[in-house]
Design an enzyme around this catalytic site. Structure first.
Site, PDB file in Angstrom:
ATOM      1  CG  ASN A  94      44.429  42.569  39.229  1.00 33.26           C
ATOM      2  OD1 ASN A  94      44.488  41.667  40.072  1.00 33.26           O
ATOM      3  ND2 ASN A  94      45.244  43.622  39.268  1.00 33.26           N
ATOM      4  CB  SER A 149      39.185  38.342  47.916  1.00 31.89           C
ATOM      5  OG  SER A 149      39.746  38.058  49.181  1.00 31.89           O
ATOM      6  CE1 TYR A 163      39.131  43.672  48.546  1.00 34.38           C
ATOM      7  CE2 TYR A 163      39.382  41.953  50.189  1.00 34.38           C
ATOM      8  CZ  TYR A 163      39.689  42.479  48.953  1.00 34.38           C
ATOM      9  OH  TYR A 163      40.539  41.790  48.115  1.00 34.38           O
ATOM     10  CE  LYS A 167      38.257  42.004  45.633  1.00 36.43           C
ATOM     11  NZ  LYS A 167      38.653  42.381  44.262  1.00 36.43           N
TER      12      LYS A 167
HETATM   13  P1  NDP Z   1      48.179  45.925  44.894  1.00 32.85           P
HETATM   14  O1  NDP Z   1      47.807  46.977  45.886  1.00 32.85           O
HETATM   15  O2  NDP Z   1      49.575  45.450  44.835  1.00 32.85           O
HETATM   16  O3  NDP Z   1      47.721  46.375  43.437  1.00 32.85           O
HETATM   17  C1  NDP Z   1      46.468  46.947  43.213  1.00 32.85           C
HETATM   18  C2  NDP Z   1      46.388  47.474  41.796  1.00 32.85           C
HETATM   19  O4  NDP Z   1      45.087  48.067  41.619  1.00 32.85           O
HETATM   20  C3  NDP Z   1      47.430  48.541  41.547  1.00 32.85           C
HETATM   21  O5  NDP Z   1      47.925  48.408  40.226  1.00 32.85           O
HETATM   22  C4  NDP Z   1      46.619  49.822  41.686  1.00 32.85           C
HETATM   23  O6  NDP Z   1      47.160  50.845  40.849  1.00 32.85           O
HETATM   24  C5  NDP Z   1      45.259  49.395  41.130  1.00 32.85           C
HETATM   25  N1  NDP Z   1      44.178  50.274  41.563  1.00 32.85           N
HETATM   26  C6  NDP Z   1      43.678  50.440  42.812  1.00 32.85           C
HETATM   27  N2  NDP Z   1      42.700  51.370  42.795  1.00 32.85           N
HETATM   28  C7  NDP Z   1      42.587  51.791  41.511  1.00 32.85           C
HETATM   29  C8  NDP Z   1      41.781  52.746  40.844  1.00 32.85           C
HETATM   30  N3  NDP Z   1      40.855  53.481  41.493  1.00 32.85           N
HETATM   31  N4  NDP Z   1      41.941  52.921  39.513  1.00 32.85           N
HETATM   32  C9  NDP Z   1      42.874  52.219  38.842  1.00 32.85           C
HETATM   33  N5  NDP Z   1      43.670  51.301  39.404  1.00 32.85           N
HETATM   34  C10 NDP Z   1      43.532  51.103  40.721  1.00 32.85           C
HETATM   35  O7  NDP Z   1      47.191  44.729  45.231  1.00 32.85           O
HETATM   36  P2  NDP Z   1      47.035  43.254  44.604  1.00 32.85           P
HETATM   37  O8  NDP Z   1      47.884  43.079  43.412  1.00 32.85           O
HETATM   38  O9  NDP Z   1      47.140  42.299  45.694  1.00 32.85           O
HETATM   39  O10 NDP Z   1      45.488  43.325  44.191  1.00 32.85           O
HETATM   40  C11 NDP Z   1      44.996  42.851  42.953  1.00 32.85           C
HETATM   41  C12 NDP Z   1      43.643  42.239  43.173  1.00 32.85           C
HETATM   42  O11 NDP Z   1      43.779  41.080  43.996  1.00 32.85           O
HETATM   43  C13 NDP Z   1      42.633  43.145  43.889  1.00 32.85           C
HETATM   44  O12 NDP Z   1      41.378  43.032  43.271  1.00 32.85           O
HETATM   45  C14 NDP Z   1      42.589  42.571  45.300  1.00 32.85           C
HETATM   46  O13 NDP Z   1      41.351  42.829  45.923  1.00 32.85           O
HETATM   47  C15 NDP Z   1      42.797  41.097  45.004  1.00 32.85           C
HETATM   48  N6  NDP Z   1      43.256  40.300  46.141  1.00 32.85           N
HETATM   49  C16 NDP Z   1      44.504  40.493  46.696  1.00 32.85           C
HETATM   50  C17 NDP Z   1      44.914  39.711  47.769  1.00 32.85           C
HETATM   51  C18 NDP Z   1      46.249  39.860  48.405  1.00 32.85           C
HETATM   52  O14 NDP Z   1      46.472  39.256  49.484  1.00 32.85           O
HETATM   53  N7  NDP Z   1      47.181  40.583  47.824  1.00 32.85           N
HETATM   54  C19 NDP Z   1      44.030  38.690  48.353  1.00 32.85           C
HETATM   55  C20 NDP Z   1      42.763  38.547  47.684  1.00 32.85           C
HETATM   56  C21 NDP Z   1      42.404  39.335  46.630  1.00 32.85           C
HETATM   57  P3  NDP Z   1      47.498  52.351  41.303  1.00 32.85           P
HETATM   58  O15 NDP Z   1      47.924  52.321  42.724  1.00 32.85           O
HETATM   59  O16 NDP Z   1      48.564  52.738  40.344  1.00 32.85           O
HETATM   60  O17 NDP Z   1      46.209  53.083  41.063  1.00 32.85           O
END
Ligand code: NDP
Length: 277
Positions: A94, A149, A163, A167
């Site tokens: 995720n 996405s 991005y 995806k």
């Molecule tokens: P958030 O920004 O709320 O959460 C992202 C998560 O990914 C956090 O837990 C963050 O943890 C973690 N993360 C990011 N980079 C790293 C890294 N290098 N190593 C480890 N962990 C990482 O976003 P979402 O919950 O929305 O995103 C979840 C997924 O859903 C993603 O793949 C996103 O592309 C996808 N998505 C989201 C959409 C939206 O509108 N929200 C739409 C379409 C897809 P930390 O910051 O602690 O590292």
């Protein structure tokens, strides 16, 4: 807790916030032992508290701070999960983000350094985790769910090309991985969310939490963008992930995508310009 994931162990990447945190909570409430991970200690503490508040015993979850783009982070996730729980049944890939250009270059002028960072997080880390976890999931006839996405669909994204590219690559990788891994009994599928109110917008735009929430409220109220009339919540996506991770619910689904977007992908482009009733 007992439920459809009783006896299962799940690693959920990017579970320190947003969709991943909601997925970890749902899985744990339905009986799974979960490994929660992300880079931020503060965010991980938030996920820990949410699990404890939901009545999940700390013997049923593990917190592993790790950068998923590093080999050492990936290895730590797998080895620490095995050390505490003895097996792995489910991997939810995720973690992901749309990473802003380091020099604020726009559109096709965005640098190759940005391209590399975006691909490393959204695609390469998934490939590496899949390779590393394969022998463990083969032992348990496990499941992988990738989080992609609607940006992967066939629309141009002029302002932000990398991005969606990443995806789309992830979706194609899911199909190849699904056919390869099903020979060992491992199922691979994908969920493609639309707009979901998480930390996503904040992290890719640099806007404050309040400004991001205003964006989610505004776009959610615009039915030409989201026909159901609201931005998604992380729980909406968690439920779709759980469906694909639960073999009883989705055993015959292999290498497919569930689009969970409130209708957005049905009205993108031409239709959005037509007068709405
Ligand atoms: P958030 O920004 O709320 O959460 C992202 C998560 O990914 C956090 O837990 C963050 O943890 C973690 N993360 C990011 N980079 C790293 C890294 N290098 N190593 C480890 N962990 C990482 O976003 P979402 O919950 O929305 O995103 C979840 C997924 O859903 C993603 O793949 C996103 O592309 C996808 N998505 C989201 C959409 C939206 O509108 N929200 C739409 C379409 C897809 P930390 O910051 O602690 O590292």
């Amino acid at each position: 807790m007992t439920g459809r994931f009783s006896g299962k162990v799940a690693i959920i990447t990017g579970s320190s916030f947003g969709i991943g945190r909601a997925t970890a909570l749902l899985f744990a409430k339905e009986g799974a032992k979960v490994t929660v991970t992300g880079r931020s200690e503060e965010r991980l503490q938030g996920s820990k508290q949410a699990l404890l508040d939901a009545g999940i015993s700390d013997s049923n979850f593990l917190i592993v701070p790790a950068d998923i783009t590093t080999s050492s982070g990936q290895d730590a996730l797998i080895s620490k999960t095995l050390e505490k729980f003895g097996q792995i049944n489910i991997l939810v890939n995720n973690a992901g983000a749309s990473i802003a250009d380091s020099q604020n270059r726009a559109g096709l002028d965005q640098g190759i350094d940005t391209y590399e960072k975006v691909l490393k997080l959204n695609v390469q880390s998934v490939i590496e985790m899949t390779q590393k976890i394969r022998p463990h999931l083969a032992k348990t006839r496990g499941e992988i769910v990738n989080v992609s996405s609607v940006a992967a669909l066939k629309f141009a994204h002029v302002r932000n090309p990398y991005y969606p590219l990443a995806k789309a690559a992830l979706d194609q990788y899911t199909r190849s991985a699904a056919i390869d891994l099903i020979s060992q009994g491992i199922r691979v599928n994908t969920v493609n969310p639309g707009v979901v109110a998480t930390g996503f917008h904040e992290s890719c735009t640099g806007l404050s939490t309040e400004e991001s929430q205003k964006f989610y409220d505004k776009v959610g109220a615009n039915k030409s963008a989201i026909p159901c009339g609201f931005s998604g919540r992380p729980e909406h996506i968690a439920k779709a992930i759980a469906f694909l991770a639960d073999r009883d619910s989705s055993e015959y689904i292999i290498g497919q995508n569930i689009i969970a977007d409130g209708g957005t992908s049905l009205v993108l482009g031409f239709h959005a310009q037509l007068p709405q009733k």
